[in-house]
Design an enzyme around this catalytic site. Structure first.
Site, PDB file in Angstrom:
ATOM      1  N   PHE A 123       0.867  -1.199   0.000  1.00 52.99           N
ATOM      2  CA  PHE A 123       0.000   0.000   0.000  1.00 52.99           C
ATOM      3  C   PHE A 123       0.896   1.240   0.000  1.00 52.99           C
ATOM      4  O   PHE A 123       1.889   1.305   0.714  1.00 52.99           O
ATOM      5  CB  PHE A 123      -0.853  -0.016   1.277  1.00 52.99           C
TER       6      PHE A 123
ATOM      7  N   ALA B  12      -0.086  -1.955   5.886  1.00 52.93           N
ATOM      8  CA  ALA B  12       0.569  -1.860   7.196  1.00 52.93           C
ATOM      9  C   ALA B  12      -0.123  -2.748   8.235  1.00 52.93           C
ATOM     10  O   ALA B  12       0.522  -3.247   9.155  1.00 52.93           O
ATOM     11  CB  ALA B  12       0.568  -0.415   7.665  1.00 52.93           C
TER      12      ALA B  12
ATOM     13  N   GLU C 287      -1.127  -5.654   7.910  1.00 54.76           N
ATOM     14  CA  GLU C 287      -0.651  -7.044   7.795  1.00 54.76           C
ATOM     15  C   GLU C 287       0.806  -7.214   8.252  1.00 54.76           C
ATOM     16  O   GLU C 287       1.301  -8.352   8.336  1.00 54.76           O
ATOM     17  CB  GLU C 287      -0.789  -7.529   6.348  1.00 54.76           C
TER      18      GLU C 287
ATOM     19  N   ALA D 151       3.599   2.921   4.927  1.00 47.58           N
ATOM     20  CA  ALA D 151       3.214   4.334   4.951  1.00 47.58           C
ATOM     21  C   ALA D 151       1.704   4.396   5.123  1.00 47.58           C
ATOM     22  O   ALA D 151       0.952   3.913   4.263  1.00 47.58           O
ATOM     23  CB  ALA D 151       3.634   5.025   3.660  1.00 47.58           C
ATOM     24  N   VAL D 152       1.280   4.941   6.244  1.00 46.75           N
ATOM     25  CA  VAL D 152      -0.156   5.098   6.483  1.00 46.75           C
ATOM     26  C   VAL D 152      -0.465   6.590   6.410  1.00 46.75           C
ATOM     27  O   VAL D 152       0.176   7.395   7.096  1.00 46.75           O
ATOM     28  CB  VAL D 152      -0.582   4.517   7.852  1.00 46.75           C
TER      29      VAL D 152
ATOM     30  N   HIS E  77     -10.169   5.035   9.928  1.00 41.42           N
ATOM     31  CA  HIS E  77      -9.408   3.864   9.475  1.00 41.42           C
ATOM     32  C   HIS E  77      -7.914   4.011   9.797  1.00 41.42           C
ATOM     33  O   HIS E  77      -7.271   3.079  10.281  1.00 41.42           O
ATOM     34  CB  HIS E  77      -9.601   3.716   7.956  1.00 41.42           C
TER      35      HIS E  77
ATOM     36  N   PHE F  63      10.966  -0.033  13.493  1.00 43.87           N
ATOM     37  CA  PHE F  63       9.631   0.492  13.145  1.00 43.87           C
ATOM     38  C   PHE F  63       9.787   1.610  12.121  1.00 43.87           C
ATOM     39  O   PHE F  63       9.989   2.770  12.463  1.00 43.87           O
ATOM     40  CB  PHE F  63       8.933   0.994  14.417  1.00 43.87           C
TER      41      PHE F  63
ATOM     42  N   ARG G 225       9.813  12.137   4.292  1.00 43.95           N
ATOM     43  CA  ARG G 225      10.452  11.202   5.228  1.00 43.95           C
ATOM     44  C   ARG G 225      10.895   9.903   4.552  1.00 43.95           C
ATOM     45  O   ARG G 225      11.411   9.004   5.197  1.00 43.95           O
ATOM     46  CB  ARG G 225       9.475  10.887   6.372  1.00 43.95           C
TER      47      ARG G 225
HETATM   48  N1  INI Z   1      -2.546   0.460   4.539  1.00 44.44           N
HETATM   49  C1  INI Z   1      -1.384   1.151   4.515  1.00 44.44           C
HETATM   50  O1  INI Z   1      -0.302   0.542   4.575  1.00 44.44           O
HETATM   51  N2  INI Z   1      -1.399   2.504   4.423  1.00 44.44           N
HETATM   52  C2  INI Z   1      -2.578   3.220   4.364  1.00 44.44           C
HETATM   53  O2  INI Z   1      -2.515   4.460   4.270  1.00 44.44           O
HETATM   54  C3  INI Z   1      -3.804   2.513   4.405  1.00 44.44           C
HETATM   55  N3  INI Z   1      -5.057   3.221   4.329  1.00 44.44           N
HETATM   56  O3  INI Z   1      -5.048   4.454   4.298  1.00 44.44           O
HETATM   57  O4  INI Z   1      -6.109   2.633   4.260  1.00 44.44           O
HETATM   58  C4  INI Z   1      -3.753   1.092   4.495  1.00 44.44           C
HETATM   59  N4  INI Z   1      -4.880   0.374   4.524  1.00 44.44           N
HETATM   60  C5  INI Z   1      -4.889  -1.038   4.243  1.00 44.44           C
HETATM   61  C6  INI Z   1      -4.672  -1.878   5.490  1.00 44.44           C
HETATM   62  O5  INI Z   1      -3.328  -1.807   5.920  1.00 44.44           O
HETATM   63  C7  INI Z   1      -4.992  -3.345   5.211  1.00 44.44           C
HETATM   64  O6  INI Z   1      -4.142  -3.832   4.200  1.00 44.44           O
HETATM   65  C8  INI Z   1      -6.433  -3.531   4.758  1.00 44.44           C
HETATM   66  O7  INI Z   1      -7.335  -2.977   5.701  1.00 44.44           O
HETATM   67  C9  INI Z   1      -6.770  -5.041   4.598  1.00 44.44           C
HETATM   68  O8  INI Z   1      -6.578  -5.748   5.820  1.00 44.44           O
END
Ligand code: INI
Length: 168
Positions: A35, A69, A71, A93-94, A101, A126, A140
């Protein structure tokens, strides 16, 4: 407890035990989310570069990809259980959206990775960015804010070296 001599310093009054940033003869696994890959790929590049600069052999670096993230902890848990690696480096990266969420993903990711580290006594770097905007994340991930993938490697490496010295 027996303390290995490397990394031990003596001052007049106290003994200081600390990790060295030497990756030679250590094995590493980078576990990285797919992601936001435009950002995460820079974190992976920074992490691999930092490992090599500190003496890691390319063959001692494995990279595992997961969907997001959220997972990262499960993959890190399995990798830690294998007891094959001196350190794990988690990268992702979230980026905050319009819903809560973001908070769930960040909280569970950080807590899960910390749990893996404590359960298996393995360093988990981390390197998961938690940002409000894509620009903040880019800064970053190799931009003007440095590279948090490389920073996570250095922390994990130092801890791996420290744990070797603190072997009972
Ligand atoms: N996962 C990320 O790694 N970064 C994000 O910004 C993000 N957003 O914004 O939704 C994100 N979502 C997916 C999440 O990590 C899971 O893969 C998904 O919910 C399935 O379990």
């Amino acid at each position: 407890m027996w303390i290995r001599p490397t990394g031990r310093r003596r001052t007049e009054r106290m003994r200081i035990i600390e990790g060295q940033l030497v990756a030679r003869d250590m094995r590493f696994v980078i576990v990285a989310a797919r992601f936001n890959d435009l950002i995460v790929r820079n974190l992976v590049d920074g992490a691999v570069d930092a490992l090599k600069r500190h003496g890691a052999a390319e063959t001692d670096i494995h990279v595992v990809r997961v969907p997001g993230a959220f997972e990262l902890p499960l993959a890190a848990h399995r990798l830690a259980r294998l007891r094959r690696y001196d350190a794990i480096v988690a990268l992702g990266a979230v980026i905050r959206g319009q819903t809560p969420h973001f908070d769930f993903v960040c909280t569970e990711c950080a807590a899960g990775l910390n749990r893996v580290s404590l359960e298996f006594e393995v360093p988990v770097g981390f390197g998961v960015l938690t940002c409000d905007t894509v620009d903040q994340a880019m800064d970053r991930a190799g931009g003007k804010g440095g590279n948090k993938g490389a920073d996570a490697v250095l922390a994990a490496l130092e801890m791996a070296s420290l744990l070797r010295q603190l072997e009972g």
